[in-house]
Write a protein that holds these residues in place. Structure first.
Motif, PDB file in Angstrom:
ATOM      1  N   LYS A   3      22.361  45.583  42.567  1.00 29.12           N
ATOM      2  CA  LYS A   3      21.961  44.811  41.396  1.00 29.12           C
ATOM      3  C   LYS A   3      21.546  45.797  40.325  1.00 29.12           C
ATOM      4  CE  LYS A   3      20.573  40.520  43.496  1.00 29.12           C
ATOM      5  NZ  LYS A   3      19.658  39.405  43.413  1.00 29.12           N
ATOM      6  N   SER A   4      21.813  45.467  39.083  1.00 26.79           N
ATOM      7  CA  SER A   4      21.458  46.340  37.969  1.00 26.79           C
ATOM      8  C   SER A   4      20.329  45.730  37.151  1.00 26.79           C
ATOM      9  CB  SER A   4      22.675  46.557  37.060  1.00 26.79           C
ATOM     10  OG  SER A   4      23.692  47.215  37.765  1.00 26.79           O
ATOM     11  N   TYR A   5      19.418  46.574  36.721  1.00 26.47           N
ATOM     12  CA  TYR A   5      18.314  46.166  35.871  1.00 26.47           C
ATOM     13  C   TYR A   5      18.182  47.200  34.770  1.00 26.47           C
ATOM     14  CZ  TYR A   5      17.185  43.149  39.789  1.00 26.47           C
ATOM     15  OH  TYR A   5      17.250  42.201  40.765  1.00 26.47           O
ATOM     16  N   GLU A   6      17.951  46.756  33.561  1.00 23.10           N
ATOM     17  CA  GLU A   6      17.842  47.681  32.430  1.00 23.10           C
ATOM     18  C   GLU A   6      16.390  48.132  32.276  1.00 23.10           C
ATOM     19  OE1 GLU A   6      19.265  48.073  27.795  1.00 23.10           O
ATOM     20  OE2 GLU A   6      19.344  46.137  28.780  1.00 23.10           O
ATOM     21  N   ALA A   7      16.221  49.437  32.046  1.00 20.61           N
ATOM     22  CA  ALA A   7      14.888  50.003  31.874  1.00 20.61           C
ATOM     23  C   ALA A   7      14.963  51.171  30.899  1.00 20.61           C
ATOM     24  CB  ALA A   7      14.328  50.462  33.212  1.00 20.61           C
ATOM     25  N   ILE A   8      13.815  51.609  30.448  1.00 21.11           N
ATOM     26  CA  ILE A   8      13.718  52.760  29.547  1.00 21.11           C
ATOM     27  C   ILE A   8      12.873  53.825  30.243  1.00 21.11           C
ATOM     28  CG2 ILE A   8      12.769  53.593  27.365  1.00 21.11           C
ATOM     29  CD1 ILE A   8      13.335  50.885  26.167  1.00 21.11           C
ATOM     30  N   TYR A   9      13.340  55.072  30.183  1.00 19.73           N
ATOM     31  CA  TYR A   9      12.593  56.203  30.722  1.00 19.73           C
ATOM     32  C   TYR A   9      11.879  56.856  29.551  1.00 19.73           C
ATOM     33  CZ  TYR A   9      11.631  60.672  32.977  1.00 19.73           C
ATOM     34  OH  TYR A   9      11.025  61.780  33.488  1.00 19.73           O
ATOM     35  N   GLU A  10      10.557  56.900  29.611  1.00 19.21           N
ATOM     36  CA  GLU A  10       9.790  57.425  28.491  1.00 19.21           C
ATOM     37  C   GLU A  10       8.573  58.169  29.013  1.00 19.21           C
ATOM     38  OE1 GLU A  10       9.263  55.248  24.427  1.00 19.21           O
ATOM     39  OE2 GLU A  10       7.675  54.574  25.768  1.00 19.21           O
ATOM     40  N   ASN A  11       8.459  59.439  28.659  1.00 16.67           N
ATOM     41  CA  ASN A  11       7.329  60.274  29.074  1.00 16.67           C
ATOM     42  C   ASN A  11       7.100  60.249  30.588  1.00 16.67           C
ATOM     43  OD1 ASN A  11       6.784  60.938  26.373  1.00 16.67           O
ATOM     44  ND2 ASN A  11       5.565  59.091  26.117  1.00 16.67           N
ATOM     45  N   GLY A  12       8.178  60.368  31.358  1.00 21.28           N
ATOM     46  CA  GLY A  12       8.067  60.418  32.802  1.00 21.28           C
ATOM     47  C   GLY A  12       7.862  59.070  33.478  1.00 21.28           C
ATOM     48  N   GLN A  13       7.869  58.001  32.725  1.00 21.24           N
ATOM     49  CA  GLN A  13       7.666  56.660  33.273  1.00 21.24           C
ATOM     50  C   GLN A  13       8.922  55.819  33.061  1.00 21.24           C
ATOM     51  OE1 GLN A  13       4.676  55.356  34.619  1.00 21.24           O
ATOM     52  NE2 GLN A  13       3.965  57.475  34.629  1.00 21.24           N
ATOM     53  N   VAL A  14       9.224  54.938  34.029  1.00 17.80           N
ATOM     54  CA  VAL A  14      10.333  53.998  33.903  1.00 17.80           C
ATOM     55  C   VAL A  14       9.732  52.650  33.544  1.00 17.80           C
ATOM     56  CG1 VAL A  14      12.230  52.853  35.089  1.00 17.80           C
ATOM     57  CG2 VAL A  14      11.731  55.242  35.591  1.00 17.80           C
ATOM     58  N   LYS A  15      10.121  52.129  32.370  1.00 14.79           N
ATOM     59  CA  LYS A  15       9.597  50.840  31.903  1.00 14.79           C
ATOM     60  C   LYS A  15      10.731  49.825  31.910  1.00 14.79           C
ATOM     61  CE  LYS A  15       6.222  53.138  28.984  1.00 14.79           C
ATOM     62  NZ  LYS A  15       5.688  53.306  27.640  1.00 14.79           N
ATOM     63  N   SER A  16      10.525  48.743  32.630  1.00 15.82           N
ATOM     64  CA  SER A  16      11.552  47.721  32.764  1.00 15.82           C
ATOM     65  C   SER A  16      11.698  46.924  31.473  1.00 15.82           C
ATOM     66  CB  SER A  16      11.196  46.789  33.917  1.00 15.82           C
ATOM     67  OG  SER A  16      12.188  45.815  34.071  1.00 15.82           O
ATOM     68  N   ILE A  17      12.956  46.663  31.088  1.00 12.74           N
ATOM     69  CA  ILE A  17      13.240  45.839  29.911  1.00 12.74           C
ATOM     70  C   ILE A  17      13.530  44.403  30.373  1.00 12.74           C
ATOM     71  CG2 ILE A  17      14.897  45.409  28.055  1.00 12.74           C
ATOM     72  CD1 ILE A  17      15.250  48.389  27.801  1.00 12.74           C
ATOM     73  N   SER A  18      14.332  44.286  31.419  1.00 11.64           N
ATOM     74  CA  SER A  18      14.675  42.967  31.951  1.00 11.64           C
ATOM     75  C   SER A  18      13.697  42.614  33.071  1.00 11.64           C
ATOM     76  CB  SER A  18      16.116  42.962  32.447  1.00 11.64           C
ATOM     77  OG  SER A  18      16.282  43.921  33.466  1.00 11.64           O
ATOM     78  N   GLU A  19      13.940  41.488  33.721  1.00  7.93           N
ATOM     79  CA  GLU A  19      13.064  41.085  34.815  1.00  7.93           C
ATOM     80  C   GLU A  19      13.053  42.157  35.901  1.00  7.93           C
ATOM     81  OE1 GLU A  19      15.083  38.350  37.938  1.00  7.93           O
ATOM     82  OE2 GLU A  19      15.714  37.635  35.960  1.00  7.93           O
ATOM     83  N   GLN A  20      11.904  42.378  36.476  1.00 11.47           N
ATOM     84  CA  GLN A  20      11.775  43.391  37.515  1.00 11.47           C
ATOM     85  C   GLN A  20      12.257  42.833  38.847  1.00 11.47           C
ATOM     86  OE1 GLN A  20       7.752  44.805  37.543  1.00 11.47           O
ATOM     87  NE2 GLN A  20       7.962  45.834  35.580  1.00 11.47           N
ATOM     88  N   PRO A  21      12.923  43.670  39.638  1.00 15.66           N
ATOM     89  CA  PRO A  21      13.392  43.192  40.945  1.00 15.66           C
ATOM     90  C   PRO A  21      12.207  42.878  41.859  1.00 15.66           C
ATOM     91  CG  PRO A  21      13.748  45.556  40.722  1.00 15.66           C
ATOM     92  CD  PRO A  21      13.264  45.057  39.398  1.00 15.66           C
ATOM     93  N   GLN A  22      12.365  41.860  42.671  1.00 15.14           N
ATOM     94  CA  GLN A  22      11.303  41.444  43.606  1.00 15.14           C
ATOM     95  C   GLN A  22      11.505  42.135  44.952  1.00 15.14           C
ATOM     96  OE1 GLN A  22       8.750  39.481  42.533  1.00 15.14           O
ATOM     97  NE2 GLN A  22       9.730  39.692  40.540  1.00 15.14           N
ATOM     98  N   VAL A  23      11.285  43.447  44.989  1.00 13.06           N
ATOM     99  CA  VAL A  23      11.412  44.226  46.219  1.00 13.06           C
ATOM    100  C   VAL A  23      10.210  45.152  46.350  1.00 13.06           C
ATOM    101  CG1 VAL A  23      13.937  44.194  46.265  1.00 13.06           C
ATOM    102  CG2 VAL A  23      12.775  46.015  45.069  1.00 13.06           C
ATOM    103  N   ASN A  24       9.855  45.475  47.583  1.00  8.61           N
ATOM    104  CA  ASN A  24       8.753  46.408  47.826  1.00  8.61           C
ATOM    105  C   ASN A  24       9.249  47.846  47.863  1.00  8.61           C
ATOM    106  OD1 ASN A  24       6.842  44.377  47.987  1.00  8.61           O
ATOM    107  ND2 ASN A  24       7.269  44.015  50.155  1.00  8.61           N
ATOM    108  N   THR A  25      10.386  48.055  48.528  1.00  4.70           N
ATOM    109  CA  THR A  25      10.965  49.383  48.658  1.00  4.70           C
ATOM    110  C   THR A  25      12.454  49.270  48.426  1.00  4.70           C
ATOM    111  OG1 THR A  25       9.310  49.926  50.332  1.00  4.70           O
ATOM    112  CG2 THR A  25      11.235  51.352  50.195  1.00  4.70           C
ATOM    113  N   ALA A  26      13.017  50.226  47.678  1.00  3.99           N
ATOM    114  CA  ALA A  26      14.459  50.204  47.416  1.00  3.99           C
ATOM    115  C   ALA A  26      14.938  51.612  47.106  1.00  3.99           C
ATOM    116  CB  ALA A  26      14.786  49.279  46.260  1.00  3.99           C
TER     117      ALA A  26
END
Length: 73
Positions: A3-26
């Motif tokens: 599954k694909s989810y769009e996010a932005i990488y900024e200052n060492g952090q990944v910030k989700s743009i779309s809904e976040q996946p409902q998983v504990n580990t992936a």
């Protein structure tokens, strides 16, 4: 299942743009798309031939009759 989810990488952090996946580990694959990519330039004709093209006949139908085509069968 992938599954694909769009996010932005900024200052060492990944910030989700779309809904976040409902998983504990992936396991994830990260692809960086640089935002500074140059846009594709539209191709143009050289000045020496620009505007000199002509449309002969109907652009939908061929100029020569089908019987005159030299095709291998």
């Amino acid at each position: 299942m992938l599954k694909s989810y769009e996010a932005i990488y900024e200052n060492g952090q990944v910030k989700s743009i779309s809904e976040q996946p409902q998983v504990n580990t992936a396991r994830v694959i990260v692809t960086f798309i640089e935002e500074t990519l140059p846009s594709k330039k539209r191709r143009t004709a050289p000045e020496s031939i620009a505007g000199k093209g002509k449309t002969l006949g109907d652009i939908v139908s061929p100029i020569v009759d089908e019987e005159d085509w030299e095709c291998l069968k």
